[in-house]
Enzyme design. Structure first.
Site, PDB file in Angstrom:
ATOM      1  N   ARG A  42       0.817  -1.212   0.000  1.00 57.53           N
ATOM      2  CA  ARG A  42       0.000   0.000   0.000  1.00 57.53           C
ATOM      3  C   ARG A  42       0.853   1.267   0.000  1.00 57.53           C
ATOM      4  NH1 ARG A  42      -3.697   2.826   4.169  1.00 57.53           N
ATOM      5  NH2 ARG A  42      -5.578   3.377   3.001  1.00 57.53           N
ATOM      6  N   ILE A  68      -7.605   7.349  -0.685  1.00 57.80           N
ATOM      7  CA  ILE A  68      -7.405   5.912  -0.822  1.00 57.80           C
ATOM      8  C   ILE A  68      -8.174   5.259   0.318  1.00 57.80           C
ATOM      9  CG2 ILE A  68      -5.208   6.120   0.434  1.00 57.80           C
ATOM     10  CD1 ILE A  68      -4.223   3.629  -0.957  1.00 57.80           C
ATOM     11  N   SER A  69      -9.008   4.288  -0.010  1.00 61.84           N
ATOM     12  CA  SER A  69      -9.863   3.658   1.004  1.00 61.84           C
ATOM     13  C   SER A  69      -9.020   2.945   2.052  1.00 61.84           C
ATOM     14  CB  SER A  69     -10.810   2.646   0.354  1.00 61.84           C
ATOM     15  OG  SER A  69     -11.717   3.276  -0.517  1.00 61.84           O
ATOM     16  N   GLN A  70      -9.560   2.848   3.267  1.00 61.82           N
ATOM     17  CA  GLN A  70      -8.866   2.109   4.310  1.00 61.82           C
ATOM     18  C   GLN A  70      -8.744   0.645   3.887  1.00 61.82           C
ATOM     19  OE1 GLN A  70     -12.615   2.601   6.936  1.00 61.82           O
ATOM     20  NE2 GLN A  70     -11.351   1.174   8.073  1.00 61.82           N
TER      21      GLN A  70
END
Length: 231
Positions: A42, A68-70
């Protein structure tokens, strides 16, 4: 400069901890999803100044009013979509490319649409470096999908719309799954729509979520006043 062996080792440990503490304990059990989340770095998709927070249990800003999504949300959507090797996957809202990398690690082939040119370019660069498989990125109205490449076995939407876009439903293959947040900003639900063998649709809803709005012909209107997408 790429990370050295010691830094790579620390990042791998952080990924393993993230998978154990943020995903497994909250019901993510699909082994393909867990493996992909363990393997995809990530930190390679976030801003350099955010690398130290790459495995925090939170979304992170990526510029242009987007996030950016968790990690948990990426894993949850992948699990809901029941991704398998060889599936043809469409992602709407590519952002920085992280979720597409996870989906590509599982399936080997992803088509991703991003509305903002600067983010589409960034996603292409990061995905090319990641080597996760065939991931194509184009800039366009995600609410309309990618009809030239349809049908898709799974469609995952990383932005909330007022209702399920009909263009995306039409691009589902038989047995295909569409996972998307639906509803007003303060009351979105993650909805999975499945196309059954007889052509009918089956829908189930999951806990409340909060995504940026899906801007487009079958989403929300653009309220930016025509601001430059590159800026």
């Amino acid at each position: 400069m790429p990370p050295g062996p010691a830094e790579q080792g620390e990042q791998a440990r952080e990924r393993a901890t993230m998978v154990r503490d943020q995903l497994v304990t909250r019901g993510i059990s699909d082994p393909l999803v867990l493996q992909a989340m363990t393997e995809v770095p990530r930190e390679a998709f976030v801003d350099p100044g955010m690398a130290g927070r790459a495995y925090h249990d939170t979304p992170l800003p990526i510029g242009h009013g987007q996030t950016i999504s968790q990690p948990f949300i990426v894993a949850l959507m992948a699990q809901m979509a029941e991704l398998s090797p060889g599936d043809r996957v469409l992602e709407i809202g590519a952002g920085c490319g992280y979720a597409a990398a996870v989906y590509g690690r599982i399936t080997g082939q992803v088509w991703a649409v991003e509305r903002l040119p600067a983010l589409a370019a960034r996603a292409r660069t990061a995905l090319d470096r990641s080597g996760v498989g065939k991931v194509a990125v184009r800039c366009g109205d995600g609410s309309l999908g990618w009809p030239q490449e349809a049908p898709f076995d799974a469609i995952l939407v990383a932005a909330g719309s007022p209702c399920m876009p009909q263009s995306l439903i039409r691009q589902l293959a038989d047995g295909g799954r569409l996972v998307a947040p639906v509803g007003p900003d303060a009351a979105q639900q993650l909805v999975r729509t499945r196309r059954l063998p007889d052509g009918s649709l089956e829908e189930d809803r999951h806990p409340a979520v909060r995504f940026v709005p899906l801007i487009g012909a079958e989403g929300w209107p653009d309220m930016s006043g025509g601001a430059d997408d590159e800026g």
